[in-house]
Design a protein around this motif. Structure first.
Motif, PDB file in Angstrom:
ATOM      1  N   ALA A 234     -41.515 -32.054   4.213  1.00  0.00           N
ATOM      2  CA  ALA A 234     -41.494 -32.841   5.444  1.00  0.00           C
ATOM      3  C   ALA A 234     -41.086 -34.279   5.146  1.00  0.00           C
ATOM      4  CB  ALA A 234     -42.869 -32.805   6.109  1.00  0.00           C
ATOM      5  N   CYS A 235     -41.597 -34.807   4.042  1.00  0.00           N
ATOM      6  CA  CYS A 235     -41.258 -36.175   3.640  1.00  0.00           C
ATOM      7  C   CYS A 235     -39.769 -36.285   3.296  1.00  0.00           C
ATOM      8  CB  CYS A 235     -42.123 -36.583   2.453  1.00  0.00           C
ATOM      9  SG  CYS A 235     -41.890 -38.299   1.946  1.00  0.00           S
ATOM     10  N   ARG A 236     -39.276 -35.321   2.574  1.00  0.00           N
ATOM     11  CA  ARG A 236     -37.857 -35.343   2.201  1.00  0.00           C
ATOM     12  C   ARG A 236     -36.965 -35.253   3.435  1.00  0.00           C
ATOM     13  NH1 ARG A 236     -35.705 -30.944  -2.044  1.00  0.00           N
ATOM     14  NH2 ARG A 236     -36.042 -29.543  -0.264  1.00  0.00           N
ATOM     15  N   LYS A 237     -37.311 -34.356   4.355  1.00  0.00           N
ATOM     16  CA  LYS A 237     -36.537 -34.232   5.585  1.00  0.00           C
ATOM     17  C   LYS A 237     -36.630 -35.512   6.422  1.00  0.00           C
ATOM     18  CE  LYS A 237     -36.716 -29.173   6.006  1.00  0.00           C
ATOM     19  NZ  LYS A 237     -35.260 -28.949   6.163  1.00  0.00           N
TER      20      LYS A 237
ATOM     21  N   LYS B 204     -50.065 -40.680  -3.046  1.00  0.00           N
ATOM     22  CA  LYS B 204     -50.442 -41.302  -4.313  1.00  0.00           C
ATOM     23  C   LYS B 204     -49.395 -41.028  -5.389  1.00  0.00           C
ATOM     24  CE  LYS B 204     -54.130 -41.458  -7.796  1.00  0.00           C
ATOM     25  NZ  LYS B 204     -55.457 -40.916  -8.193  1.00  0.00           N
ATOM     26  N   ALA B 205     -48.923 -39.780  -5.471  1.00  0.00           N
ATOM     27  CA  ALA B 205     -47.905 -39.425  -6.469  1.00  0.00           C
ATOM     28  C   ALA B 205     -46.604 -40.185  -6.218  1.00  0.00           C
ATOM     29  CB  ALA B 205     -47.657 -37.918  -6.439  1.00  0.00           C
ATOM     30  N   LEU B 206     -46.222 -40.327  -4.951  1.00  0.00           N
ATOM     31  CA  LEU B 206     -44.989 -41.038  -4.619  1.00  0.00           C
ATOM     32  C   LEU B 206     -45.112 -42.521  -4.933  1.00  0.00           C
ATOM     33  CD1 LEU B 206     -44.164 -39.256  -1.236  1.00  0.00           C
ATOM     34  CD2 LEU B 206     -42.808 -39.127  -3.341  1.00  0.00           C
ATOM     35  N   ARG B 207     -46.242 -43.094  -4.646  1.00  0.00           N
ATOM     36  CA  ARG B 207     -46.430 -44.531  -4.906  1.00  0.00           C
ATOM     37  C   ARG B 207     -46.468 -44.823  -6.398  1.00  0.00           C
ATOM     38  NH1 ARG B 207     -50.725 -47.036  -0.644  1.00  0.00           N
ATOM     39  NH2 ARG B 207     -49.945 -48.933  -1.633  1.00  0.00           N
ATOM     40  N   GLN B 208     -46.993 -43.875  -7.160  1.00  0.00           N
ATOM     41  CA  GLN B 208     -47.055 -44.053  -8.612  1.00  0.00           C
ATOM     42  C   GLN B 208     -45.823 -43.512  -9.318  1.00  0.00           C
ATOM     43  OE1 GLN B 208     -50.769 -42.234  -9.836  1.00  0.00           O
ATOM     44  NE2 GLN B 208     -52.009 -43.915  -9.028  1.00  0.00           N
ATOM     45  N   ARG B 209     -44.897 -42.973  -8.537  1.00  0.00           N
ATOM     46  CA  ARG B 209     -43.666 -42.385  -9.065  1.00  0.00           C
ATOM     47  C   ARG B 209     -43.984 -41.325 -10.129  1.00  0.00           C
ATOM     48  NH1 ARG B 209     -39.488 -45.272  -7.237  1.00  0.00           N
ATOM     49  NH2 ARG B 209     -38.053 -44.291  -8.724  1.00  0.00           N
TER      50      ARG B 209
ATOM     51  N   TYR C  13     -44.710 -29.175  -7.991  1.00  0.00           N
ATOM     52  CA  TYR C  13     -43.850 -29.876  -7.027  1.00  0.00           C
ATOM     53  C   TYR C  13     -43.249 -31.183  -7.577  1.00  0.00           C
ATOM     54  CZ  TYR C  13     -48.417 -32.152  -6.160  1.00  0.00           C
ATOM     55  OH  TYR C  13     -49.627 -32.782  -6.279  1.00  0.00           O
ATOM     56  N   GLY C  14     -43.288 -31.356  -8.874  1.00  0.00           N
ATOM     57  CA  GLY C  14     -42.730 -32.569  -9.471  1.00  0.00           C
ATOM     58  C   GLY C  14     -41.256 -32.765  -9.153  1.00  0.00           C
ATOM     59  N   HIS C  15     -40.513 -31.649  -9.088  1.00  0.00           N
ATOM     60  CA  HIS C  15     -39.078 -31.748  -8.807  1.00  0.00           C
ATOM     61  C   HIS C  15     -38.818 -32.247  -7.377  1.00  0.00           C
ATOM     62  CE1 HIS C  15     -40.390 -27.850  -7.310  1.00  0.00           C
ATOM     63  NE2 HIS C  15     -39.272 -27.735  -6.602  1.00  0.00           N
ATOM     64  N   VAL C  16     -39.726 -31.909  -6.438  1.00  0.00           N
ATOM     65  CA  VAL C  16     -39.563 -32.383  -5.062  1.00  0.00           C
ATOM     66  C   VAL C  16     -39.901 -33.871  -4.984  1.00  0.00           C
ATOM     67  CG1 VAL C  16     -40.046 -31.904  -2.636  1.00  0.00           C
ATOM     68  CG2 VAL C  16     -40.328 -30.090  -4.332  1.00  0.00           C
TER      69      VAL C  16
ATOM     70  N   LEU D 270     -38.030 -39.467  -4.216  1.00  0.00           N
ATOM     71  CA  LEU D 270     -37.853 -40.799  -4.801  1.00  0.00           C
ATOM     72  C   LEU D 270     -36.376 -41.173  -4.883  1.00  0.00           C
ATOM     73  CD1 LEU D 270     -40.544 -40.711  -7.630  1.00  0.00           C
ATOM     74  CD2 LEU D 270     -40.663 -41.968  -5.463  1.00  0.00           C
ATOM     75  N   PHE D 271     -35.525 -40.197  -5.180  1.00  0.00           N
ATOM     76  CA  PHE D 271     -34.082 -40.450  -5.230  1.00  0.00           C
ATOM     77  C   PHE D 271     -33.561 -40.844  -3.845  1.00  0.00           C
ATOM     78  CE2 PHE D 271     -29.697 -38.916  -4.745  1.00  0.00           C
ATOM     79  CZ  PHE D 271     -29.075 -39.664  -5.740  1.00  0.00           C
TER      80      PHE D 271
END
Length: 238
Positions: free
Chosen positions: A140-143, A167-172, A179-182, A187-188
């Motif tokens: 959903a975030c990617r879309k 949290k994962a997105l903010r900490q990159r 789901y690390g690849h997503v 982030l890209f």
């Protein structure tokens, strides 16, 4: 000393003299006397008679202090749960996901709003069921980012209610094996904006996106709205 035949007579006098007597303090004193009587009967420790008033005053002070602090805590919680508009020129992109186990699929919802709360665009889409609810939120975030790019958004705040994902997105942090690849994809996409940050909000502050995600259960087609979705999501307005 005045003698009272009925407890109601004593209570009446207390309220008549409420400018001189604190009924709350007196009530606690009565309770401590009653408690002492029972404790003495059972051979348990209790407050000495000479210290009952001081003990009652301490208990009343502690209670009143707790009552004074409670509204502040409630206000802070309410503010944290409510959707808040971004500062101009940023746009806020809220995303949400939902799973439909009975259909074996999931749904995503996105709404983009400006600093006045006006809707710039929104969409709802049903997708195939991923392996976990976390991946639904990430998709959903990617879309949401792809949609924002199509709308010409330059500076944005991306907000969701999945705390672990935000949290994962903010900490990159893209180390998660599932789901690390997503995370890397998101982030890209985020790096292509002039300014893009991620924000967590409680479900109450993300109701529009969540309702849009759930609405996808009734149809298989991508549904997109531009400029205003007010008539569509007003029952879920946050």
């Amino acid at each position: 000393m005045t003698n009272f035949n009925e407890y109601s007579d004593l209570l009446g006098m207390v309220f008549l003299m409420k400018e001189r007597i604190d009924p709350n303090l007196l009530a606690i004193c009565f309770w401590l006397v009653w408690n002492k009587r029972n404790s003495d009967r059972l051979g348990e420790s209790s407050v000495a008679l000479g210290r009952i008033r001081a003990k009652a005053a301490t208990l009343l002070h502690d209670f009143r202090t707790a009552q004074l602090s409670q509204p502040l805590v409630s206000t802070i919680v309410a503010r944290a749960a409510r959707w808040t508009p971004p500062l101009s020129p940023h746009l806020k992109i809220n995303f949400g996901g939902a799973t439909f186990k009975d259909l074996g699929c999931a749904g995503v919802g996105v709404v983009v709003r400006n600093s006045t709360g006006a809707v710039i665009g929104a969409f709802s889409q049903r997708i195939m069921m991923p392996s976990s609810a976390a991946i639904v939120e990430l998709l959903a975030c990617r879309k949401a980012l792809v949609f924002a790019k199509d709308l010409g958004v330059v500076q944005c705040i991306v907000e969701g209610d999945a705390k672990v994902i935000i949290k994962a997105l903010r900490q990159r942090d893209s180390s998660h094996p599932q789901y690390g690849h997503v995370i890397q994809d998101v982030l890209f996409l985020a790096s292509d904006f002039q300014s893009c940050c991620f924000s967590h909000v409680k479900r109450l502050g993300n109701l529009v996106a969540h309702c849009l995600a759930r609405s996808s259960k009734s149809g298989t087609e991508l549904q997109v709205w531009y400029n205003s979705t007010q008539g569509y999501y007003s029952p879920c307005h946050s």
